[in-house]
Motif scaffolding. Structure first.
Motif, short mmCIF file in Angstrom:
data_model
loop_
_atom_site.label_atom_id
_atom_site.label_comp_id
_atom_site.label_asym_id
_atom_site.label_seq_id
_atom_site.Cartn_x
_atom_site.Cartn_y
_atom_site.Cartn_z
N PRO A 152 -76.01 -36.88 1.51
CA PRO A 152 -76.43 -37.24 0.15
C PRO A 152 -77.75 -36.57 -0.20
CG PRO A 152 -76.80 -39.05 1.66
CD PRO A 152 -76.05 -38.01 2.44
N LEU A 153 -77.92 -36.31 -1.49
CA LEU A 153 -79.13 -35.70 -2.00
C LEU A 153 -79.83 -36.63 -2.97
CD1 LEU A 153 -77.76 -32.13 -2.90
CD2 LEU A 153 -79.05 -32.74 -0.85
N SER A 154 -81.13 -36.69 -2.86
CA SER A 154 -81.90 -37.37 -3.90
C SER A 154 -81.89 -36.48 -5.15
CB SER A 154 -83.34 -37.60 -3.44
OG SER A 154 -84.02 -36.35 -3.30
N ARG A 155 -82.32 -37.01 -6.25
CA ARG A 155 -82.40 -36.22 -7.48
C ARG A 155 -83.26 -34.98 -7.25
NH1 ARG A 155 -80.67 -34.95 -12.80
NH2 ARG A 155 -82.48 -34.35 -14.03
N GLN A 156 -84.40 -35.13 -6.63
CA GLN A 156 -85.29 -34.01 -6.39
C GLN A 156 -84.63 -32.98 -5.46
OE1 GLN A 156 -89.14 -35.11 -4.88
NE2 GLN A 156 -89.92 -33.01 -4.88
N GLU A 157 -83.96 -33.45 -4.42
CA GLU A 157 -83.29 -32.54 -3.49
C GLU A 157 -82.15 -31.80 -4.17
OE1 GLU A 157 -83.82 -34.76 0.84
OE2 GLU A 157 -82.25 -35.44 -0.54
N LEU A 158 -81.41 -32.51 -5.04
CA LEU A 158 -80.30 -31.87 -5.75
C LEU A 158 -80.80 -30.73 -6.62
CD1 LEU A 158 -77.28 -33.60 -7.41
CD2 LEU A 158 -78.54 -31.85 -8.66
N LEU A 159 -81.84 -30.99 -7.41
CA LEU A 159 -82.38 -29.94 -8.27
C LEU A 159 -82.95 -28.79 -7.45
CD1 LEU A 159 -84.16 -32.07 -11.04
CD2 LEU A 159 -81.84 -31.13 -11.03
N GLY A 160 -83.60 -29.11 -6.33
CA GLY A 160 -84.13 -28.06 -5.47
C GLY A 160 -83.04 -27.21 -4.87
N SER A 161 -81.93 -27.84 -4.47
CA SER A 161 -80.81 -27.10 -3.90
C SER A 161 -80.20 -26.16 -4.93
CB SER A 161 -79.76 -28.07 -3.36
OG SER A 161 -78.66 -27.37 -2.81
N LEU A 162 -80.05 -26.63 -6.15
CA LEU A 162 -79.50 -25.79 -7.21
C LEU A 162 -80.33 -24.52 -7.38
CD1 LEU A 162 -78.55 -28.40 -9.97
CD2 LEU A 162 -76.98 -27.05 -8.56
N VAL A 163 -81.64 -24.67 -7.34
CA VAL A 163 -82.53 -23.54 -7.55
C VAL A 163 -82.59 -22.63 -6.32
CG1 VAL A 163 -84.92 -22.85 -8.01
CG2 VAL A 163 -83.91 -24.81 -9.23
N GLU A 164 -82.83 -23.23 -5.16
CA GLU A 164 -83.11 -22.44 -3.96
C GLU A 164 -81.85 -21.90 -3.28
OE1 GLU A 164 -85.41 -25.08 -1.59
OE2 GLU A 164 -86.91 -25.41 -3.18
N GLU A 165 -80.76 -22.66 -3.31
CA GLU A 165 -79.56 -22.25 -2.60
C GLU A 165 -78.51 -21.59 -3.51
OE1 GLU A 165 -78.33 -24.82 0.90
OE2 GLU A 165 -79.07 -26.34 -0.51
N PHE A 166 -78.51 -21.97 -4.78
CA PHE A 166 -77.46 -21.48 -5.66
C PHE A 166 -77.98 -20.59 -6.78
CE2 PHE A 166 -75.86 -25.32 -3.66
CZ PHE A 166 -74.63 -24.89 -3.18
#
Length: 288
Positions: free
Chosen positions: A255-269
């Motif tokens: 699971p991702l927190s809101r902050q982790e989700l947004l960070g993943s979108l930017v950094e990984e995708f």
């Protein structure tokens, strides 16, 4: 065998791309020159697409949450590619397949738009009674159609034929059932399904109609979904979870927190930080 499924691909021309836009897209995909118009060239284009242009609902999610009645994101291929070049987003099935069709058409490939449905892998449960998925096929002379679908992200073109074997990562085998081809695939965090090919002679008007029809009915309106194909895995975000599936077919999820989700979108995708910040929170009953 394929006569009733497809007419000549040249019969229906999709929206043309501006020539300089096609060049910019190829350059971003890693090409220094246009690919050869043959099965090997097609495989290169599709592989690079799967690795660099995500299947995602980010723009649609933002628009749906705002109750905007503007044209759906990616309805025009030029808009799809300009947006990808600027902020990193791809699109859902109608937008992504329409855009890939236009790119392949600009490169000279004998391409056709397809209409299909997603049906349960058991083939025993009731199937949808209306199209839910657009796809793309390339047909070289009398060879079987090659499916290159930006939603399924198989990584390589899938010929419609019985000689395929299922792959634990990609899926991709297909079977003929009651006269219709069923292409196997495995979405992230969901059971296996079949993409049942209805026809491969759709028009741009058909795509535009079903794309608009999906505005309020899509399963992708409640929460963020994104996936990209890597050389050895598929990465994605589904229902607030960071999910990967490896070559052995095993999925991992956290699971991702809101902050982790947004960070993943930017950094990984590769999604623009400013755009990611516009995403509303996932709805609790998200069905993506």
């Amino acid at each position: 065998m394929f006569f009733n499924l497809i007419c000549r691909a040249e019969m229906h021309r999709h929206h043309p791309l501006r020539p300089h836009l096609a060049e910019r897209v190829l350059e971003r995909l890693g090409f220094s020159a246009p690919p050869a118009v043959d099965p090997e060239g097609l495989a290169l284009v599709y592989r690079q697409w799967c690795r660099h242009i995500p299947f995602d609902n980010i723009l649609k999610r933002i628009q749906t949450a705002s109750s905007s009645h503007r044209p759906l994101p990616g309805a025009e291929p030029d808009d799809f590619f300009e947006t990808w070049l600027q902020v990193g987003t791809g699109g859902t099935c109608w937008a992504g397949n329409g855009a890939l069709c236009s790119l392949l058409q600009a490169l000279g490939f004998p391409v056709a738009l397809g209409i299909s449905m997603m049906v349960p892998s058991s083939l025993a449960e009731p199937a949808p009674d209306m199209p839910k998925h657009g796809t793309v096929a390339v047909v070289f002379d009398s060879a079987p159609p090659l499916i290159v679908d930006p939603t399924m992200l198989h990584g390589q073109p899938i010929p419609l034929g019985l000689s395929n074997r299922p792959d634990p990562l990609w899926g991709g085998h297909n079977r003929l059932v009651a006269g219709q081809w069923h292409l196997d695939w495995k979405p992230l965090s969901r059971p296996r399904v079949y993409c049942r090919i209805e026809r491969l002679d759709a028009t741009s008007a058909d795509f535009a109609y079903w794309h608009e029809y999906s505005r309020d009915l899509s399963r992708f309106n409640q929460g963020v979904i994104i996936r990209l194909a890597r050389p050895d895995r598929i990465d994605g975000i589904v229902k607030g979870n960071r999910v990967s599936r490896g070559l052995n077919g095993v999925e991992t999820s956290r699971p991702l927190s809101r902050q982790e989700l947004l960070g993943s979108l930017v950094e990984e995708f590769g999604i623009s930080e400013a755009l990611a910040a516009q995403l509303p929170p996932d709805e609790l009953d998200a069905a993506v």
